[in-house]
Design a protein around this motif. Structure first.
Motif, PDB file in Angstrom:
ATOM      1  N   GLU A  31     -73.866 -20.983 -37.224  1.00  0.00           N
ATOM      2  CA  GLU A  31     -74.267 -20.923 -35.639  1.00  0.00           C
ATOM      3  C   GLU A  31     -75.291 -19.728 -35.871  1.00  0.00           C
ATOM      4  O   GLU A  31     -74.882 -18.380 -36.225  1.00  0.00           O
ATOM      5  N   SER A  33     -78.448 -17.395 -33.254  1.00  0.00           N
ATOM      6  CA  SER A  33     -79.313 -17.301 -32.101  1.00  0.00           C
ATOM      7  C   SER A  33     -80.281 -16.356 -32.130  1.00  0.00           C
ATOM      8  O   SER A  33     -79.906 -15.319 -32.684  1.00  0.00           O
ATOM      9  N   THR A  34     -81.337 -16.402 -31.603  1.00  0.00           N
ATOM     10  CA  THR A  34     -82.558 -15.671 -31.905  1.00  0.00           C
ATOM     11  C   THR A  34     -82.432 -14.612 -30.637  1.00  0.00           C
ATOM     12  O   THR A  34     -82.093 -15.016 -29.636  1.00  0.00           O
ATOM     13  N   ASP A  37     -84.041 -16.758 -27.870  1.00  0.00           N
ATOM     14  CA  ASP A  37     -82.971 -17.425 -27.341  1.00  0.00           C
ATOM     15  C   ASP A  37     -82.030 -16.761 -26.229  1.00  0.00           C
ATOM     16  O   ASP A  37     -81.783 -17.375 -25.151  1.00  0.00           O
ATOM     17  N   MET A  38     -82.044 -15.495 -26.379  1.00  0.00           N
ATOM     18  CA  MET A  38     -81.139 -14.700 -25.388  1.00  0.00           C
ATOM     19  C   MET A  38     -81.947 -13.914 -24.424  1.00  0.00           C
ATOM     20  O   MET A  38     -81.537 -12.989 -23.838  1.00  0.00           O
ATOM     21  N   ASN A  39     -83.302 -14.211 -24.590  1.00  0.00           N
ATOM     22  CA  ASN A  39     -84.152 -13.381 -23.614  1.00  0.00           C
ATOM     23  C   ASN A  39     -84.052 -11.864 -23.954  1.00  0.00           C
ATOM     24  O   ASN A  39     -84.076 -11.031 -22.995  1.00  0.00           O
ATOM     25  N   ASN A  48     -88.130 -14.633 -32.880  1.00  0.00           N
ATOM     26  CA  ASN A  48     -87.351 -15.715 -33.950  1.00  0.00           C
ATOM     27  C   ASN A  48     -86.545 -14.935 -34.671  1.00  0.00           C
ATOM     28  O   ASN A  48     -85.917 -15.550 -35.682  1.00  0.00           O
TER      29      ASN A  48
END
Length: 138
Positions: A31, A33-34, A37-39, A48
């Motif tokens: 899993e 997240s960039t 993705d998390m603002n 990215n």
């Protein structure tokens, strides 16, 4: 829940590539997240980059990683190794072979003075590994 200790690796720009490699080595669920993705991307060119990644294997191994933003210092060090040990020689030799692909052997996987099979390597991403296989006569 008991306390767990999970290795957390830092990369500059290739955490996604490294974690995909480790998933190929160990299997399991990855899993990620960039920063985008998390603002949390202060620099749009880093949207990215991996903010957090976690690989969890079916047998309970957990490895975490992230990319370090350019605004943060990151020192590549040699003061750590990840150790894999146990009595499942086939499984551990498989990890050894896959981690060594594109990497550098530091010490061959062979019988150590204490009786176990032991070896050390640095994988293609610069992570140091120690593999110890318990033997019946140790």
């Amino acid at each position: 829940m008991s306390t767990l200790m999970n290795p957390y690796l830092s990369f500059r720009d290739n955490a996604a590539e490294a974690m995909a490699f480790y998933q190929d080595v160990f299997g399991g669920t990855l899993e990620s997240s960039t920063f985008g993705d998390m603002n949390m991307a202060e620099d749009p060119s880093e949207a990215n980059k991996i903010m957090h990644s976690s690989l969890t294997t079916d047998n309970g191994l957990v490895l975490m990683a992230s990319d370090t933003p350019n605004s943060m210092n990151m020192d590549q060090g040699s003061s750590y190794s990840i150790s894999l040990s146990g009595d499942n020689g086939e499984e551990l030799r498989g990890y050894w072979d896959k981690l060594l692909d594109g990497g550098q052997m530091t010490m061959p996987l062979e019988k150590a003075p204490w009786g176990d099979m032991f070896g050390m390597l640095t994988d293609r991403f610069g992570t140091s590994w120690m593999i110890s296989i318990e033997t019946e006569d140790s």
